[in-house]
Design a protein around this motif. Structure first.
Motif, PDB file in Angstrom:
ATOM      1  N   GLU A  12       0.843  -1.198   0.000  1.00 31.48           N
ATOM      2  CA  GLU A  12       0.000   0.000   0.000  1.00 31.48           C
ATOM      3  C   GLU A  12       0.882   1.253   0.000  1.00 31.48           C
ATOM      4  O   GLU A  12       1.959   1.272   0.575  1.00 31.48           O
ATOM      5  CB  GLU A  12      -0.890   0.007   1.256  1.00 31.48           C
ATOM      6  N   LYS A  16       1.905   3.861  -6.921  1.00 29.63           N
ATOM      7  CA  LYS A  16       1.712   3.234  -8.231  1.00 29.63           C
ATOM      8  C   LYS A  16       0.904   4.113  -9.169  1.00 29.63           C
ATOM      9  O   LYS A  16       1.285   4.284 -10.328  1.00 29.63           O
ATOM     10  CB  LYS A  16       0.961   1.899  -8.088  1.00 29.63           C
ATOM     11  N   ARG A  74      -9.608 -11.216 -12.638  1.00 37.18           N
ATOM     12  CA  ARG A  74      -8.442 -11.229 -13.546  1.00 37.18           C
ATOM     13  C   ARG A  74      -8.804 -11.863 -14.895  1.00 37.18           C
ATOM     14  O   ARG A  74      -8.385 -11.370 -15.957  1.00 37.18           O
ATOM     15  CB  ARG A  74      -7.290 -11.991 -12.877  1.00 37.18           C
ATOM     16  N   ARG A  96      -1.560  -3.438 -10.637  1.00 41.06           N
ATOM     17  CA  ARG A  96      -1.616  -4.757 -10.000  1.00 41.06           C
ATOM     18  C   ARG A  96      -2.008  -5.853 -10.998  1.00 41.06           C
ATOM     19  O   ARG A  96      -2.769  -5.613 -11.936  1.00 41.06           O
ATOM     20  CB  ARG A  96      -2.592  -4.820  -8.822  1.00 41.06           C
ATOM     21  N   SER A 101      -1.845 -11.444  -6.191  1.00 40.51           N
ATOM     22  CA  SER A 101      -2.492 -12.619  -5.582  1.00 40.51           C
ATOM     23  C   SER A 101      -1.452 -13.480  -4.876  1.00 40.51           C
ATOM     24  O   SER A 101      -1.692 -14.032  -3.802  1.00 40.51           O
ATOM     25  CB  SER A 101      -3.204 -13.459  -6.639  1.00 40.51           C
ATOM     26  N   GLN A 105      -2.725 -12.976  -1.225  1.00 38.50           N
ATOM     27  CA  GLN A 105      -3.452 -14.191  -0.835  1.00 38.50           C
ATOM     28  C   GLN A 105      -2.491 -15.331  -0.484  1.00 38.50           C
ATOM     29  O   GLN A 105      -2.754 -16.123   0.407  1.00 38.50           O
ATOM     30  CB  GLN A 105      -4.401 -14.644  -1.963  1.00 38.50           C
TER      31      GLN A 105
HETATM   32  P1  TYD Z   1      -6.666  -0.582  -4.306  1.00 33.20           P
HETATM   33  O1  TYD Z   1      -7.533   0.462  -3.718  1.00 33.20           O
HETATM   34  O2  TYD Z   1      -6.573  -0.675  -5.775  1.00 33.20           O
HETATM   35  O3  TYD Z   1      -5.265  -0.516  -3.598  1.00 33.20           O
HETATM   36  P2  TYD Z   1      -3.873   0.028  -4.064  1.00 33.20           P
HETATM   37  O4  TYD Z   1      -4.052   1.481  -4.253  1.00 33.20           O
HETATM   38  O5  TYD Z   1      -3.003  -0.330  -2.907  1.00 33.20           O
HETATM   39  O6  TYD Z   1      -3.506  -0.731  -5.305  1.00 33.20           O
HETATM   40  O7  TYD Z   1      -7.154  -1.963  -3.685  1.00 33.20           O
HETATM   41  C1  TYD Z   1      -6.790  -3.158  -4.165  1.00 33.20           C
HETATM   42  C2  TYD Z   1      -6.475  -4.062  -3.009  1.00 33.20           C
HETATM   43  O8  TYD Z   1      -6.624  -5.409  -3.428  1.00 33.20           O
HETATM   44  C3  TYD Z   1      -5.058  -3.892  -2.524  1.00 33.20           C
HETATM   45  O9  TYD Z   1      -5.045  -3.750  -1.132  1.00 33.20           O
HETATM   46  C4  TYD Z   1      -4.388  -5.209  -2.884  1.00 33.20           C
HETATM   47  C5  TYD Z   1      -5.523  -6.174  -3.025  1.00 33.20           C
HETATM   48  N1  TYD Z   1      -5.290  -7.251  -4.019  1.00 33.20           N
HETATM   49  C6  TYD Z   1      -5.133  -8.561  -3.581  1.00 33.20           C
HETATM   50  O10 TYD Z   1      -5.180  -8.835  -2.374  1.00 33.20           O
HETATM   51  N2  TYD Z   1      -4.942  -9.570  -4.499  1.00 33.20           N
HETATM   52  C7  TYD Z   1      -4.903  -9.331  -5.844  1.00 33.20           C
HETATM   53  O11 TYD Z   1      -4.720 -10.268  -6.653  1.00 33.20           O
HETATM   54  C8  TYD Z   1      -5.063  -7.976  -6.284  1.00 33.20           C
HETATM   55  C9  TYD Z   1      -5.011  -7.654  -7.742  1.00 33.20           C
HETATM   56  C10 TYD Z   1      -5.258  -6.968  -5.334  1.00 33.20           C
END
Ligand code: TYD
Length: 211
Positions: A12, A16, A74, A96, A101, A105
Motif C-alpha cells: 500500500e 503506483k 483477472r 496490480r 495474488s 493471498q
Molecule cells: P486498491 O484500492 O486498488 O489498492 P492500491 O491502491 O493499494 O492498489 O485496492 C486493491 C487491493 O486489493 C489492494 O489492497 C491489494 C488487493 N489485491 C489482492 O489482495 N490480491 C490481488 O490479486 C489484487 C489484484 C489486489
C-alpha cells in the motif's frame, strides 16, 4: 511486435497510480497508444467483482473465496481488456496483476502455493506481463501514505504483519524472476522513479522493434 504488457505492483502507498499516470503521459507524447487498467477491476464485469472484494468487513471473505474472486476478476480483465489491447499492439499499463495474488493471498494470506500456481495456470497461462515494476517501501511508510488518502479499503485494515508478509512476498517474486521484475525504491523522488521506469520501458520497446 504484439503490444507490451506492463504491470505495477507493491504494497500500500507505494505511489503506483502516480507513476502509471506519468508513464502513460510520456509514452503517449511519443506516439504510443496505451490502455490503462487495474486489478481487481478493469472492464465493468471485473469492477463489479472489485466492489465485492474491497468493501465491507476485513473478514468478509473466506481466504479461498478471496483468491477465487481475485482470479475471476483477472480472467475478465485479461479476456475483455488486456488481450484485445495487446493484439492491437497497444501498451497495457495494469495497476496490480497476478503477483498481487501471490503476495497478498499467498505469502500473506496463507493460501498454499500449489493453489496459487493452479489458479495462475488456469487464469494467466502464458499471458504474464513483459515488465513488472515493484514499488517497494517499508510497511510503516506505505500505510501512513495510503492512510493519508482517507479511502482505506478492506486490505489496508489488515494487520501490520500481513503487510510485512506482502512486502516479503513481492521481494521473493522479484528474486525468482529478475528478468521480468524490477524492484524500485519507492522512497525516491517521484521524478527519479519516473525516469527509472521510463528507461526500462524504452529499452524493452527498442528491443522489440529490433533496434
Ligand atoms: P486498491 O484500492 O486498488 O489498492 P492500491 O491502491 O493499494 O492498489 O485496492 C486493491 C487491493 O486489493 C489492494 O489492497 C491489494 C488487493 N489485491 C489482492 O489482495 N490480491 C490481488 O490479486 C489484487 C489484484 C489486489
Amino acid at each position: 511486435m504484439n503490444g507490451l504488457f506492463v504491470s505495477f505492483e507493491g504494497g500500500e502507498g507505494g505511489g503506483k497510480s502516480t507513476q502509471i499516470g506519468l508513464l502513460k503521459e510520456r509514452l503517449e507524447s511519443q506516439g504510443y497508444e496505451t490502455v490503462l487498467t487495474r486489478e481487481p477491476g478493469g472492464p465493468p464485469s471485473a469492477e463489479a467483482i472489485r466492489d465485492l472484494l474491497i468493501t465491507g468487513k476485513v473478514d468478509r471473505w473466506d481466504d479461498v473465496t478471496e483468491a477465487l474472486l481475485m482470479n475471476a476478476a483477472r480472467a475478465e480483465n485479461l479476456s475483455k481488456t488486456i488481450l484485445p489491447a495487446l493484439s492491437q499492439n497497444k501498451i497495457v499499463l495494469c495497476d496490480r496483476f497476478a503477483d498481487s495474488s501471490r503476495a497478498y493471498q499467498g505469502a500473506a494470506g496463507g493460501i498454499d502455493e500449489t493453489v496459487i500456481n493452479a489458479l495462475e495456470n488456469i487464469v494467466v497461462g502464458a499471458h504474464w506481463p513483459d515488465i513488472t515494476f515493484i514499488l517497494d517501501l517499508p510497511v510503516e511508510d506505505g500505510l501512513a501514505r495510503a492512510g493519508g488518502r482517507g479511502d482505506a479499503n478492506r486490505f489496508e485494515d489488515k494487520q501490520q504483519s500481513y503487510h510485512e508478509a506482502v512486502r516479503q512476498g513481492f521481494l521473493k517474486i522479484a528474486a525468482a524472476e529478475p528478468e521480468r521484475c524490477h524492484v524500485i525504491d519507492a522512497r525516491q523522488s517521484i521524478d527519479n522513479i519516473a525516469d527509472k521506469i521510463f528507461a526500462v520501458v524504452e529499452k524493452k520497446l527498442e528491443g522489440s522493434h529490433g533496434g
